[in-house]
Scaffold this motif. Structure first.
Motif, PDB file in Angstrom:
ATOM      1  N   PRO A 130     -20.380 -26.812  -2.413  1.00 53.09           N
ATOM      2  CA  PRO A 130     -20.444 -25.451  -2.972  1.00 53.09           C
ATOM      3  C   PRO A 130     -21.516 -24.588  -2.333  1.00 53.09           C
ATOM      4  CG  PRO A 130     -20.286 -27.099  -4.707  1.00 53.09           C
ATOM      5  CD  PRO A 130     -20.552 -27.842  -3.437  1.00 53.09           C
ATOM      6  N   MET A 131     -22.674 -25.169  -2.005  1.00 43.70           N
ATOM      7  CA  MET A 131     -23.756 -24.385  -1.434  1.00 43.70           C
ATOM      8  C   MET A 131     -23.410 -23.905  -0.031  1.00 43.70           C
ATOM      9  SD  MET A 131     -26.035 -24.190  -3.757  1.00 43.70           S
ATOM     10  CE  MET A 131     -27.434 -23.595  -2.815  1.00 43.70           C
ATOM     11  N   HIS A 132     -22.708 -24.732   0.722  1.00 42.76           N
ATOM     12  CA  HIS A 132     -22.408 -24.396   2.113  1.00 42.76           C
ATOM     13  C   HIS A 132     -21.254 -23.410   2.230  1.00 42.76           C
ATOM     14  CE1 HIS A 132     -22.107 -24.856   6.434  1.00 42.76           C
ATOM     15  NE2 HIS A 132     -20.826 -25.095   6.306  1.00 42.76           N
ATOM     16  N   THR A 133     -20.308 -23.491   1.320  1.00 42.67           N
ATOM     17  CA  THR A 133     -19.115 -22.652   1.440  1.00 42.67           C
ATOM     18  C   THR A 133     -19.208 -21.359   0.640  1.00 42.67           C
ATOM     19  OG1 THR A 133     -18.087 -23.902  -0.377  1.00 42.67           O
ATOM     20  CG2 THR A 133     -17.618 -24.633   1.879  1.00 42.67           C
ATOM     21  N   GLY A 134     -20.333 -21.119   0.000  1.00 43.86           N
ATOM     22  CA  GLY A 134     -20.434 -19.955  -0.870  1.00 43.86           C
ATOM     23  C   GLY A 134     -20.877 -18.681  -0.184  1.00 43.86           C
ATOM     24  N   TYR A 135     -20.936 -18.676   1.148  1.00 40.65           N
ATOM     25  CA  TYR A 135     -21.358 -17.465   1.835  1.00 40.65           C
ATOM     26  C   TYR A 135     -20.231 -16.985   2.754  1.00 40.65           C
ATOM     27  CZ  TYR A 135     -22.338 -20.806   5.609  1.00 40.65           C
ATOM     28  OH  TYR A 135     -22.236 -21.794   6.547  1.00 40.65           O
ATOM     29  N   PRO A 136     -20.226 -15.671   3.088  1.00 41.39           N
ATOM     30  CA  PRO A 136     -19.154 -15.153   3.954  1.00 41.39           C
ATOM     31  C   PRO A 136     -19.169 -15.843   5.313  1.00 41.39           C
ATOM     32  CG  PRO A 136     -20.398 -13.364   2.940  1.00 41.39           C
ATOM     33  CD  PRO A 136     -21.160 -14.624   2.673  1.00 41.39           C
ATOM     34  N   GLN A 137     -17.994 -16.211   5.784  1.00 39.38           N
ATOM     35  CA  GLN A 137     -17.888 -16.867   7.083  1.00 39.38           C
ATOM     36  C   GLN A 137     -16.835 -16.162   7.920  1.00 39.38           C
ATOM     37  OE1 GLN A 137     -17.910 -21.289   6.880  1.00 39.38           O
ATOM     38  NE2 GLN A 137     -17.998 -20.999   4.677  1.00 39.38           N
ATOM     39  N   GLU A 138     -17.233 -15.671   9.062  1.00 37.45           N
ATOM     40  CA  GLU A 138     -16.315 -15.000   9.965  1.00 37.45           C
ATOM     41  C   GLU A 138     -16.509 -15.557  11.371  1.00 37.45           C
ATOM     42  OE1 GLU A 138     -16.717 -10.806   9.816  1.00 37.45           O
ATOM     43  OE2 GLU A 138     -16.357 -10.659   7.653  1.00 37.45           O
ATOM     44  N   TYR A 139     -15.412 -15.753  12.072  1.00 38.49           N
ATOM     45  CA  TYR A 139     -15.494 -16.281  13.428  1.00 38.49           C
ATOM     46  C   TYR A 139     -14.768 -15.355  14.390  1.00 38.49           C
ATOM     47  CZ  TYR A 139     -16.946 -20.710  11.295  1.00 38.49           C
ATOM     48  OH  TYR A 139     -17.616 -21.677  10.596  1.00 38.49           O
ATOM     49  N   ASP A 140     -15.358 -15.168  15.552  1.00 39.60           N
ATOM     50  CA  ASP A 140     -14.696 -14.492  16.646  1.00 39.60           C
ATOM     51  C   ASP A 140     -13.956 -15.586  17.410  1.00 39.60           C
ATOM     52  OD1 ASP A 140     -14.065 -13.504  19.212  1.00 39.60           O
ATOM     53  OD2 ASP A 140     -15.648 -12.006  19.094  1.00 39.60           O
ATOM     54  N   ASN A 141     -12.652 -15.684  17.221  1.00 35.27           N
ATOM     55  CA  ASN A 141     -11.899 -16.794  17.783  1.00 35.27           C
ATOM     56  C   ASN A 141     -11.940 -16.834  19.307  1.00 35.27           C
ATOM     57  OD1 ASN A 141     -11.299 -17.674  15.262  1.00 35.27           O
ATOM     58  ND2 ASN A 141      -9.078 -17.608  15.486  1.00 35.27           N
ATOM     59  N   GLU A 142     -12.050 -15.676  19.944  1.00 36.85           N
ATOM     60  CA  GLU A 142     -12.134 -15.659  21.406  1.00 36.85           C
ATOM     61  C   GLU A 142     -13.411 -16.347  21.872  1.00 36.85           C
ATOM     62  OE1 GLU A 142      -9.997 -14.632  23.627  1.00 36.85           O
ATOM     63  OE2 GLU A 142      -8.485 -13.651  22.367  1.00 36.85           O
ATOM     64  N   LYS A 143     -14.540 -15.995  21.254  1.00 35.63           N
ATOM     65  CA  LYS A 143     -15.814 -16.607  21.621  1.00 35.63           C
ATOM     66  C   LYS A 143     -15.848 -18.081  21.225  1.00 35.63           C
ATOM     67  CE  LYS A 143     -18.648 -12.416  21.374  1.00 35.63           C
ATOM     68  NZ  LYS A 143     -19.798 -11.759  20.696  1.00 35.63           N
ATOM     69  N   LEU A 144     -15.285 -18.385  20.046  1.00 33.77           N
ATOM     70  CA  LEU A 144     -15.249 -19.763  19.575  1.00 33.77           C
ATOM     71  C   LEU A 144     -14.461 -20.638  20.542  1.00 33.77           C
ATOM     72  CD1 LEU A 144     -15.953 -21.781  17.300  1.00 33.77           C
ATOM     73  CD2 LEU A 144     -13.814 -21.098  16.173  1.00 33.77           C
ATOM     74  N   ALA A 145     -13.295 -20.157  20.970  1.00 34.96           N
ATOM     75  CA  ALA A 145     -12.448 -20.919  21.891  1.00 34.96           C
ATOM     76  C   ALA A 145     -13.153 -21.137  23.230  1.00 34.96           C
ATOM     77  CB  ALA A 145     -11.118 -20.199  22.099  1.00 34.96           C
ATOM     78  N   LEU A 146     -13.849 -20.111  23.720  1.00 42.50           N
ATOM     79  CA  LEU A 146     -14.552 -20.220  24.995  1.00 42.50           C
ATOM     80  C   LEU A 146     -15.677 -21.247  24.914  1.00 42.50           C
ATOM     81  CD1 LEU A 146     -15.023 -19.257  27.885  1.00 42.50           C
ATOM     82  CD2 LEU A 146     -16.454 -17.416  26.967  1.00 42.50           C
ATOM     83  N   ARG A 147     -16.428 -21.220  23.815  1.00 42.21           N
ATOM     84  CA  ARG A 147     -17.532 -22.165  23.660  1.00 42.21           C
ATOM     85  C   ARG A 147     -17.015 -23.593  23.514  1.00 42.21           C
ATOM     86  NH1 ARG A 147     -21.614 -18.887  19.517  1.00 42.21           N
ATOM     87  NH2 ARG A 147     -22.273 -17.301  21.026  1.00 42.21           N
ATOM     88  N   ILE A 148     -15.927 -23.766  22.783  1.00 45.51           N
ATOM     89  CA  ILE A 148     -15.353 -25.109  22.644  1.00 45.51           C
ATOM     90  C   ILE A 148     -14.862 -25.606  23.998  1.00 45.51           C
ATOM     91  CG2 ILE A 148     -13.522 -26.488  21.588  1.00 45.51           C
ATOM     92  CD1 ILE A 148     -13.616 -24.541  19.193  1.00 45.51           C
ATOM     93  N   ALA A 149     -14.192 -24.744  24.750  1.00 45.63           N
ATOM     94  CA  ALA A 149     -13.684 -25.127  26.069  1.00 45.63           C
ATOM     95  C   ALA A 149     -14.829 -25.512  27.004  1.00 45.63           C
ATOM     96  CB  ALA A 149     -12.860 -23.995  26.665  1.00 45.63           C
ATOM     97  N   ASN A 150     -15.926 -24.747  26.992  1.00 40.89           N
ATOM     98  CA  ASN A 150     -17.084 -25.072  27.828  1.00 40.89           C
ATOM     99  C   ASN A 150     -17.662 -26.429  27.454  1.00 40.89           C
ATOM    100  OD1 ASN A 150     -16.940 -22.696  29.290  1.00 40.89           O
ATOM    101  ND2 ASN A 150     -18.405 -21.602  28.007  1.00 40.89           N
ATOM    102  N   LEU A 151     -17.785 -26.660  26.154  1.00 41.24           N
ATOM    103  CA  LEU A 151     -18.283 -27.955  25.679  1.00 41.24           C
ATOM    104  C   LEU A 151     -17.383 -29.094  26.156  1.00 41.24           C
ATOM    105  CD1 LEU A 151     -19.811 -29.976  23.781  1.00 41.24           C
ATOM    106  CD2 LEU A 151     -18.232 -29.229  21.984  1.00 41.24           C
ATOM    107  N   MET A 152     -16.077 -28.966  25.932  1.00 37.82           N
ATOM    108  CA  MET A 152     -15.158 -30.065  26.213  1.00 37.82           C
ATOM    109  C   MET A 152     -15.060 -30.345  27.709  1.00 37.82           C
ATOM    110  SD  MET A 152     -14.534 -30.908  23.202  1.00 37.82           S
ATOM    111  CE  MET A 152     -13.338 -32.218  23.480  1.00 37.82           C
ATOM    112  N   ASN A 153     -15.015 -29.307  28.521  1.00 41.29           N
ATOM    113  CA  ASN A 153     -14.875 -29.525  29.961  1.00 41.29           C
ATOM    114  C   ASN A 153     -16.173 -30.024  30.591  1.00 41.29           C
ATOM    115  OD1 ASN A 153     -12.086 -28.784  30.706  1.00 41.29           O
ATOM    116  ND2 ASN A 153     -12.642 -26.815  29.801  1.00 41.29           N
TER     117      ASN A 153
END
Length: 252
Positions: A150-173
C-alpha cells in the motif's frame, strides 16, 4: 547495525542489496526454495483472516510443493484483480515475493547493476524480459495468496514508454547481449502484456532451448550464458565489509 549476526552494508540499492542477500543465502545447506521478500508488503489469503496465519500457510505451501514441477512460486498481485482468480503460469516474476529453486537463481541473479541511477524498475523489467525469452511461463502464480504494498503504490506513477523502452533495451543489450539482440516495443512493455498460461510448460528453461507448448523456443544459449554469468558472480565471493559479524550465523 545492532542486529547480532545480521548482514549489513551501507549504501546498497534495491539491486545490490538483493544480490548480497542471495549470495549469503547460498552458503546455507538443505534449501528447497530461496525466498526473496520486500519488508513492507502485506499478505491476504483464502484460508485465514489473520495476516500472520497467511504467512504461516504460505510457508507450509512451499514446504509441500513439488519444486521440480514448480521451480518458481509467487502469489497474486492487486493489479491482477481484473483477471480470473485462478492458478496460472506466467513469465513475470513478482518482485516483491517469490520462492525459487537454486537451479533457477541464474535467471535473476546477479540482478544487473548497469546504470543504477536508472532505477529499480528498469532492472526488474530486464528480469521479466529474460523470462519471456528464456523461460516462458516458468513461474507458478498461486491464487490462494495475494501480496500488496500500500505504501509503494499509493502515489501517482507515470511512465514515458519511449524512454522506458530505450533504457530497458540499453540494459539488455549491454548486460545480456550474448543472448540478444533485444528490441523493446514501447507500446508493449512486458509487465502490462505478461504471458499467462493455464497449464504448466511442457519444457523448462534448462532443456537446451527445446520448443515449448507455445511453439516458441527458448534462446538456445540462454541456459549456458546465464549459468556462466551466475557462476562467475558466485566465484567472486562475498564482500567482507558487508558482514557485521562474520563469525556468527547469517540471518537473511
Amino acid at each position: 547495525q545492532d542486529c547480532d549476526g545480521c548482514l549489513f552494508r551501507t549504501g546498497t540499492s534495491y539491486m545490490t542489496g538483493s544480490n548480497i542477500l542471495i549470495k549469503a543465502a547460498l552458503a546455507l545447506e538443505d534449501i528447497k526454495y530461496y525466498v526473496r521478500s520486500d519488508d513492507d508488503i502485506t499478505m491476504t489469503c483464502d484460508d485465514h483472516k489473520s495476516e500472520s496465519r497467511c504467512w504461516k500457510s504460505y510457508n507450509d505451501m512451499l514446504l509441500a510443493a513439488d519444486s521440480t514441477a514448480k521451480p518458481i512460486i509467487s502469489p497474486k498481485l492487486p493489479h491482477e484483480a481484473h483477471l480470473p482468480k485462478v492458478d496460472s503460469y506466467e513469465s513475470c516474476v513478482d518482485i516483491s515475493l517469490w520462492a525459487m529453486t537454486k537451479e533457477y537463481l541464474p535467471v535473476v541473479f546477479p540482478v544487473s547493476t548497469y546504470k543504477p541511477d536508472n532505477g529499480w524498475n528498469i532492472h526488474i523489467h530486464g528480469v521479466w524480459y529474460l523470462f519471456e525469452r528464456c523461460g516462458q511461463c516458468q513461474l507458478f502464480s498461486t491464487a490462494a495468496f495475494t501480496v500488496s504494498n500500500p505504501m509503494h503504490t499509493g502515489y501517482p506513477q507515470e511512465y514515458d514508454n519511449e524512454k522506458l523502452a530505450l533504457r530497458i533495451a540499453n540494459l539488455m543489450n549491454t548486460e545480456y547481449g550474448e543472448i540478444g539482440p533485444w528490441v523493446i516495443d514501447p507500446d508493449h512493455i512486458t509487465f502490462d502484456n505478461c504471458r499467462r498460461c493455464n497449464a504448466p510448460p511442457e519444457h523448462y528453461l534448462f532443456d537446451d532451448g527445446v520448443r515449448n507448448e507455445h511453439g516458441r523456443s527458448s534462446h538456445p544459449e540462454c541456459a549456458a550464458f546465464l549459468n556462466r554469468r551466475f557462476e562467475k558472480w558466485v566465484a567472486r565471493g562475498m564482500p567482507q565489509e558487508s558482514m557485521l559479524t562474520p563469525h556468527k550465523p547469517i540471518t537473511v
